[in-house]
Design an enzyme around this catalytic site. Structure first.
Site, PDB file in Angstrom:
ATOM      1  N   HIS A   1       0.834  -1.212   0.000  1.00  0.00           N
ATOM      2  CA  HIS A   1       0.000   0.000   0.000  1.00  0.00           C
ATOM      3  C   HIS A   1       0.868   1.261   0.000  1.00  0.00           C
ATOM      4  CE1 HIS A   1      -2.588  -3.218   1.244  1.00  0.00           C
ATOM      5  NE2 HIS A   1      -1.962  -3.308   2.409  1.00  0.00           N
ATOM      6  N   CYS A   2       2.073   1.145  -0.514  1.00  0.00           N
ATOM      7  CA  CYS A   2       3.040   2.262  -0.512  1.00  0.00           C
ATOM      8  C   CYS A   2       3.459   2.645   0.908  1.00  0.00           C
ATOM      9  CB  CYS A   2       2.537   3.489  -1.260  1.00  0.00           C
ATOM     10  SG  CYS A   2       2.209   3.191  -2.980  1.00  0.00           S
ATOM     11  N   ALA A   3       3.060   1.848   1.896  1.00  0.00           N
ATOM     12  CA  ALA A   3       3.573   2.056   3.260  1.00  0.00           C
ATOM     13  C   ALA A   3       4.723   1.065   3.430  1.00  0.00           C
ATOM     14  CB  ALA A   3       2.473   1.822   4.286  1.00  0.00           C
TER      15      ALA A   3
END
Ligand SMILES: Cc1ncc(COP(=O)(O)O)c(C=O)c1O
Length: 481
Positions: A403-405
């Protein structure tokens, strides 16, 4: 906080084309679905639109009025003092990059930027690139520092943040709400820590600047930039029912006056004030609006905000959609209280249901916390990707990945750096949450049933739905069809 009765929810859902298809849309933290009324508005505008600030026709003048009024709507929605504080971008990502490029020349050798391990890559990679790739070419060395979070609660480690911020911290960047852990850091305390560092800014102000990545917070609660006391706030509309393509940067007006623009070119210059040796910039907010903007996107985004007030019945006394009437703070408060209350209740229900599945671990803030309306989880010994495919085979649209985290996934030691995530918004129902939980249980208990995961294995193959079906949706209550 407000709640939505099932009859109200049915009415809301009837205003979205996706609801006619057998879709359980739970990837809302990435992007939400657009209401029919907004698509109808776009179609209507396509008959009459023209460029803005670039024509004397009635069409251009009217489009310019609508475009400019959109800035006022957006300013009112986030309680910004005026449209002068706003610039429009393609996305939250571009808005944060705009801060980076505007501040670039101001960083002094030996300065630092403090951000967190909870950030979306949009609020880390630009700072990494600035510190590791861009500024060193100019002989300036600026450090990026990362504050930790608690692995159990998902809370930002404020003590660590305070340790990292010092008299050379020019900027603190913090998420308003994590898109993985769900945590909403206490921004008042982050502000206080940024101030306490003691950095002396070029205008003599003391304390670090504060940038809040409000992408998730904006989508699920009322954002009041004055209450937040942030210097910069970035968010985008595709996470709150509007079509793709518009992000916003709020910046304190005095910073807007003095900082250089991110993009240079047409419309951002004062009328006629371009000479071989001198260029004067346009008045705010147009100084930060170089080139033809996403005119229809901005108008549609602002009108989507108005529609939300109408959709959730926050102000029964009037209709806000397709008007330019000054938005009243009370209407925004009431609308977002209903959206937030509904999404929070679905999130609680999902967390309670998912936590009964053996081996499943929910990451981040626990039930009852004020969190963003999403649940990211991993299951011992199972690939999050296989789970997401198995959910898809059962009609549930989730998302697996980092999640781009990415930093937070690495920090938690997740291998692969991935989790499965479901996320909710105003059109999701408690029945859908029950189906999501049941689908996850099935995916975990009987993974072999979905071993050809990736292609839907049930009769509900949503892609075969006739493409014209959306036109059968009940006529919109909201504006002319
Ligand atoms: C917290 C957060 N920040 C930034 C972004 C990036 O938003 P955009 O896709 O509008 O650039 C996202 C998108 O998922 C997000 O969740």
């Amino acid at each position: 906080m407000g709640t939505l009765a099932s009859r109200e929810l049915e009415l809301i859902r009837s205003q979205f084309a996706f609801s006619l298809r057998d879709r359980i849309v739970t990837n809302n933290a990435a992007s939400t679905q657009p209401p029919l009324a907004v698509l109808e508005l776009l179609r209507d505008l396509s008959e009459t639109y023209e460029n803005v600030h670039r024509g004397q026709s009635d069409a251009s003048i009217r489009t310019t009025e609508m475009f400019e009024a959109s800035f006022d709507t957006i300013a009112a929605w986030i309680n910004a003092p005026s449209r002068r504080t706003l610039s429009m971008h393609r996305s939250t990502t571009e808005a944060i990059n705009a801060v980076m490029y505007s501040l670039l020349a101001d960083f002094r050798d030996g300065d630092n930027v403090v951000t967190t391990l909870m950030e979306h890559n949009s609020d880390y990679v630009p700072w990494h690139a600035m510190c590791r790739e861009i500024l060193p070419r100019f002989g300036r060395h600026v450090e990026v520092r990362l504050a930790r979070f608690d692995h159990e609660s998902g809370e930002l480690d404020l003590a660590h943040l305070a340790e990292l911020v010092d008299a050379r911290t020019k900027l603190v960047c913090c998420t308003g709400g994590s898109n993985f852990l769900g945590t909403k850091p206490p921004l008042d305390q982050v502000r206080a820590i940024a101030d306490a560092g003691g950095y002396v800014q070029p205008d003599g102000r003391v304390g670090a600047l504060l940038l809040v990545d409000a992408a998730q917070r904006f989508a699920s609660s009322r954002v009041d930039v004055q209450e937040m006391e942030a210097d910069f706030v970035a968010f985008s509309f595709h996470k709150l029912l509007a079509p793709f393509g518009v992000g916003v940067l709020y910046a304190r007006e005095d910073l807007r006056e003095t900082l250089p623009p991110f993009l240079y070119g047409g419309d951002m210059i004062a009328e006629g004030q371009v000479f071989p040796d001198r260029v004067e910039y346009n008045d705010l907010p147009w100084k930060f609006s170089a080139g033809t903007p996403n005119i229809l996107g901005v108008i549609a985004s602002a009108q989507t905000l108005r529609l939300i007030v109408d959709l959730v019945g926050a102000d029964p006394t009037r209709a806000w959609f397709r008007t330019d009437d000054p938005l009243e703070p009370g209407a925004v408060d009431a609308a977002m209280a209903i959206v937030a209350g509904h999404a929070a209740s679905l999130t609680r229900q999902a967390m309670e249901g998912l936590s009964t599945i053996a081996g499943l671990r929910i990451h981040g803030a626990s039930v009852g916390e004020d969190r963003t309306p999403l649940v990211a989880f991993t299951v011992e010994g199972r690939s999050p990707f296989a789970i997401a495919h198995a959910l898809n085979a059962q009609g549930v649209e989730s998302r697996a990945g980092c999640h781009c985290a990415t930093l937070a996934h690495h920090d938690l030691g997740l291998e692969p750096a991935a989790s499965c995530r479901v996320s909710f918004t105003v059109y999701n129902t408690p029945e859908e949450v029950d189906r999501v939980v049941a689908a996850v249980r099935r995916a975990v208990d009987a993974p072999h049933d979905f071993s050809s995961a990736g292609t839907p294995s049930t009769s509900a193959d949503r892609t075969t739905t006739p493409s014209g079906r959306a036109t059968a949706v009940a006529p919109s209550r909201f504006g002319r069809v």
